[in-house]
Write an enzyme that holds these catalytic residues in place. Structure first.
Site: not given
Ligand code: SAM
Length: 293
Positions: A36, A67, A91, A142-143, A161-163, A168
């Site tokens: 990305q 969070h 992060d 990769d999760g 906690d993904s995009t 992906p």
């Protein structure tokens, strides 16, 4: 779509007819990783800003809302979480919240893009101050594959906690992935996923998450809304699934006596987040309101 005009970073949500802007002092960093485009800005009033593929990920000023809500409701719902896995979360802000729980013996952050973590270390050092904790483990990959490979019945809490569900991260919002989570969890296990905006996504992404988690065997599913000013509509959510235990009850005494500092989370906030807005009750016809069970 994004724009940077006259000292402003703007994320445009073209199909929603809205946009969100932050006044910026300067761009601190830009690179294209294998996965990305990463950008970091210094803003006028929100501290530093991380942007992935044009989408706002977090700012120094308001990331605590997200969070804390991704972490503490799930960890205080589980009876005794010892092993916690974060999928994404590069992060390190969620990892930091998880490691505040003294009972956690082992935490894993499984992030596909190591560059996110390296930039967080440089530009959001306060989120990374638990990275040297001996309980912290990092896997860069990769999760989805990680969850296929992990030993069955070995995890207590999984935090996704993904995009957004594109690229992906698409496979992290999928029935097969939830089935793998179900296998990975021990009895009493909890999965929690960032589940986008209640206002925009209740009848699409959030409903799909409910249906897929249930098909995967999570009998109890609950969405918890919370504010997040820098995300589309300013209103966000996480969705929890319980392997074999209702997720609307939590260890309230332990939450009240938590031996660490939070800025948003407390037992009252937890109760409030369990109360579904009526339009969500109607759309997700599986909701039971607190007190109605
Ligand atoms: N708070 C953010 C939000 O709701 O938009 C999410 C922040 S976190 C930075 C999301 C992370 O998920 C990104 O760093 C991204 O690289 C990671 N990610 C996306 N797909 C992944 C996958 N399949 N496996 C592991 N990490 C993934």
């Amino acid at each position: 779509m994004t724009a940077l005009n006259e000292g402003w970073f703007t994320e445009v949500f073209q199909d929603k007819g809205t946009a969100f802007s932050l006044q910026v002092k300067r761009k601190l960093h830009e690179e294209q990783s294998q996965f990305q485009k990463l950008e970091i800005y210094e803003t006028e009033t929100f501290g530093n800003l991380m942007v992935l593929d044009g989408c706002v990920m977090l700012t120094t000023r308001d990331n605590f809302l997200y969070h804390e809500m991704m972490t503490h409701p799930a960890l205080f719902t589980h009876r005794d979480p010892k092993k916690v896995v974060i999928i994404g979360g590069g992060d390190c802000g969620t990892l930091r919240e998880v490691l505040k729980h003294p009972g956690v013996e082992e935490a894993w952050q499984v992030e596909i893009d190591e560059r996110v973590t390296r930039l967080a270390e440089k530009y959001f050092p306060e989120l990374c101050d638990a990275n040297d904790d001996p309980r912290a483990n990092f896997f860069f990959g990769d999760g989805i594959q990680w969850m296929r490979d992990v030993e069955p019945n070995s995890v207590d809490v999984i935090i996704i906690d993904s995009t957004d569900p594109v690229g992906p991260a698409e496979g992290l919002f999928a029935l097969d992935f939830y089935r793998d989570c179900m296998l990975a969890l021990r009895d009493g296990g909890i999965v929690v996923q960032q589940s986008e905006s209640p206002l925009l996504h209740t009848e699409t992404i959030i409903r799909d998450i409910h249906e897929d988690m249930k098909k995967a065997g999570f009998d109890h599913v609950q969405t918890l809304p919370f504010p997040q000013p820098v995300y589309p509509t300013g209103w966000w959510s996480c969705t929890m699934g319980g392997k074999d235990k209702p997720v609307k009850y939590f260890r309230e005494e332990d939450a009240a006596q938590r031996p660490f500092v939070t800025r948003y989370y407390n037992p009252g906030i937890h109760h409030g987040a369990l109360a579904m807005p009526q339009f969500m009750v109607d759309a997700l016809d599986d909701q039971v309101l607190p007190g109605e069970a």
